[in-house]
Scaffold this active site. Structure first.
Site, short mmCIF file in Angstrom:
data_model
loop_
_atom_site.label_atom_id
_atom_site.label_comp_id
_atom_site.label_asym_id
_atom_site.label_seq_id
_atom_site.Cartn_x
_atom_site.Cartn_y
_atom_site.Cartn_z
N HIS A 1 82.94 21.57 82.60
CA HIS A 1 84.80 21.17 82.66
C HIS A 1 84.87 19.68 82.91
CE1 HIS A 1 85.12 20.81 86.91
NE2 HIS A 1 84.19 22.09 87.06
N ASP B 1 87.78 18.30 84.33
CA ASP B 1 88.51 17.71 85.30
C ASP B 1 87.90 18.05 86.66
OD1 ASP B 1 88.55 20.73 84.94
OD2 ASP B 1 89.98 21.18 86.48
N ASP C 1 81.23 17.31 90.35
CA ASP C 1 81.56 18.54 90.15
C ASP C 1 82.61 18.14 89.14
OD1 ASP C 1 82.53 21.00 89.87
OD2 ASP C 1 83.24 21.29 91.88
N GLU D 1 89.86 23.63 85.23
CA GLU D 1 88.82 24.43 85.85
C GLU D 1 89.18 24.62 87.41
OE1 GLU D 1 85.57 25.85 87.92
OE2 GLU D 1 86.44 24.23 88.05
N GLU D 2 89.38 23.68 87.69
CA GLU D 2 89.63 23.49 89.25
C GLU D 2 90.80 24.03 89.83
OE1 GLU D 2 87.17 23.08 91.05
OE2 GLU D 2 85.88 21.31 90.15
N ASP E 1 77.24 23.50 85.62
CA ASP E 1 78.35 23.57 86.68
C ASP E 1 77.66 24.16 88.01
OD1 ASP E 1 80.62 22.72 88.01
OD2 ASP E 1 81.77 24.51 87.43
N HIS F 1 84.43 19.29 96.41
CA HIS F 1 86.04 19.55 96.80
C HIS F 1 86.25 19.06 97.82
CE1 HIS F 1 86.21 23.45 94.10
NE2 HIS F 1 85.59 22.39 93.39
#
Length: 488
Positions: free
Chosen positions: A77, A79, A116, A146-147, A170, A459
């Site tokens: 992904h 983003d 990530d 995705e996030e 991922d 994150h």
């Protein structure tokens, strides 16, 4: 910017990661990066197209002689999570990510790094570029959002992808391969709660709970980390003994990141302030003792407000009702898996919580290896917050990925890993929400695995990637592609 990345090895991967760091790409704002990748594909002579949602596919024909090999889909992904430390000015829509190397790891300066899933995306681009690589038919699938919502995967076009094997890049652990993941859903709570004017005998207090590490609400949910929303609600619960009324609240910024900070304002009788401050000081010591070394930076502060006195707190009953519901809400690990030792089965993250002018908003993220358990957890939220008259809806649900230990792709991966590194990888099921479950529901014929380099602190602004693991990851991916090119 980030020119030092070009000196890292493997250079073919880090050069692409530099492009990702220099191109702002928070969820929902991937268009600039998509345009860059399309222009790059044109320069490489590679065909590309997009589906109706905007997901990007870049295709590369098989190496001559390998046309009969199974088609491989490389997926990641585009983003990244947008998180910055308090006081660190960074506009994720405009500013590049500033990186530095320390002790064998790549870090970002005060923000999330975007490893990530930037490392996976960079490796896919390296595969497409590498002229030395022997491979079968390739499709590179780059999904969006995705996030925040899994939107790209959920809206992926059907009957679009041609390959039969899918490598999701991922994952975030060295020497491991994933064959299953949790599903989940967002639980969104909204309410307009009754308020009453600030009384002349009341004092406003500003509360702040800061200093927590934060982390990924799936992969880190079992770690001894504090959730700022959960802990500040305990402070509010303590203040109920002093007739405190909640005025405002702001905690967390993403439903899939464990909140690091939370802030609130309360009103309470002026003659109770000193006793309340002492109680909060005692609670801070208690919370620090409970968290121990797992999250040792916790700070709980309270001070008399010097701002406007026009605030209108909730009524005493409404404040008590809301704090009780938040205090009772599920948070953290609900159940460990009975079938996969050491893996979380079901959890919830109290991710984003706000109260302003009586308007409550809560976004939680429930996850489970069993879709039925995720549904049951969401239903508990609906039952609990329904008691206070809130509107509760379940959104962005996505399925889990059922493990297939007999996968032929897994067997090939294990054999090659053992040949390269002297041992087979650990085969894992992850509590995070990989896109594989959604992709598998749209393309049920796919044989899938997920792997990646070692990433920690995803994150959160502590996100970092181990440099040696990136080299190992690239060697494994390169060798696996050549192995798969020999099959028919």
């Amino acid at each position: 910017m980030n020119a030092h990345l070009d000196a890292l090895t493997p250079s073919i991967v880090w050069r692409h990661f530099r492009t990702l760091c220099n191109t702002p790409r928070p969820s929902g704002e991937e268009a600039a990066l998509v345009a860059i990748l399309e222009a790059w594909a044109d320069d490489q002579g590679l065909a590309h197209d997009r589906d109706s949602f905007g997901n990007l596919r870049i295709c590369k024909p098989a190496t001559p002689g390998c046309e009969q090999a199974p088609g491989v889909i490389l997926q990641g992904h585009l983003d990244m999570v947008a998180q910055a430390n308090a006081g660190h000015a960074h506009d994720f829509s405009r500013d590049p990510i500033s990186t530095y190397v320390a002790d064998g790891w790549l870090h970002a300066d005060g923000t999330t790094l975007g490893a990530d899933n930037g490392m996976g995306v960079a490796a896919i681009l390296a595969v497409l570029e590498d002229p030395s690589l022997t491979h079968g038919p390739l499709e590179a699938l780059f999904t969006l959002e995705e996030e925040t919502s899994m939107g790209g995967a959920l809206n992926l076009a059907e009957n679009w992808l041609k390959g039969s094997l899918l490598l999701n890049l991922d994952s975030e652990d060295r020497g491991e391969v994933y064959i299953g993941c949790a599903g989940g859903a967002d639980v969104v709570v909204d309410a307009q709660l009754p308020s009453a004017a600030l009384r002349d005998d009341e004092q406003l207090l500003d509360l702040a709970l800061t200093g927590l590490k934060g982390g990924h609400s799936g992969m880190d949910i079992h770690q001894p980390l504090g959730n700022a929303n959960r802990l500040l609600v305990r402070a509010l619960r303590t203040l109920e003994g002093f007739d405190a009324r909640l005025v405002s609240y702001q905690g967390g910024t993403l439903r899939n990141a464990i909140p690091r900070e939370a802030f609130a304002q309360v009103a309470l009788p002026s003659d109770e302030v000193d006793a309340a401050l002492k109680a909060l000081g005692d609670l801070e010591a208690t919370l620090r003792a409970e968290l121990g070394s797992g999250d040792s930076g916790l700070a709980l502060s309270a001070a008399r407000s010097t701002g406007s006195t026009q605030a209108e707190p909730l009524t005493l009953d409404a404040s008590a009702m809301l704090v009780a519901a938040l205090h009772a809400a599920p948070c953290g690990v609900e159940r460990m898996s009975a079938d996969v030792p050491g893996v979380v089965e079901t959890s919830n993250n109290l991710g984003v919580l706000s109260l302003e002018a009586g308007r409550l908003h809560l976004c939680a993220l429930v996850r489970s290896l069993h879709d039925t358990a995720a549904t049951a957890m969401a239903d508990r939220f609906q039952a609990l917050f329904g008691l206070i008259g809130a509107r509760v809806r379940v959104e962005n649900g996505y399925p889990g990925w059922a493990p297939n230990p007999g996968s032929a792709l897994l067997a090939t991966f294990n054999k090659r890993h053992a040949a390269l590194f002297g041992k087979e990888p650990a085969v894992k099921v992850i509590h995070a929400g990989l896109e594989c479950g959604i992709l598998g529901s749209k393309y049920p014929h796919l044989d899938m695995i997920s792997f990646g380099p070692l990433i920690r602190g995803a994150h959160s602004p502590d996100e970092r990637v181990e440099l040696d693991s990136v080299d190992e990851f690239w060697r494994m991916l390169h060798a696996l592609m050549e192995d798969l090119a020999q099959k028919s």
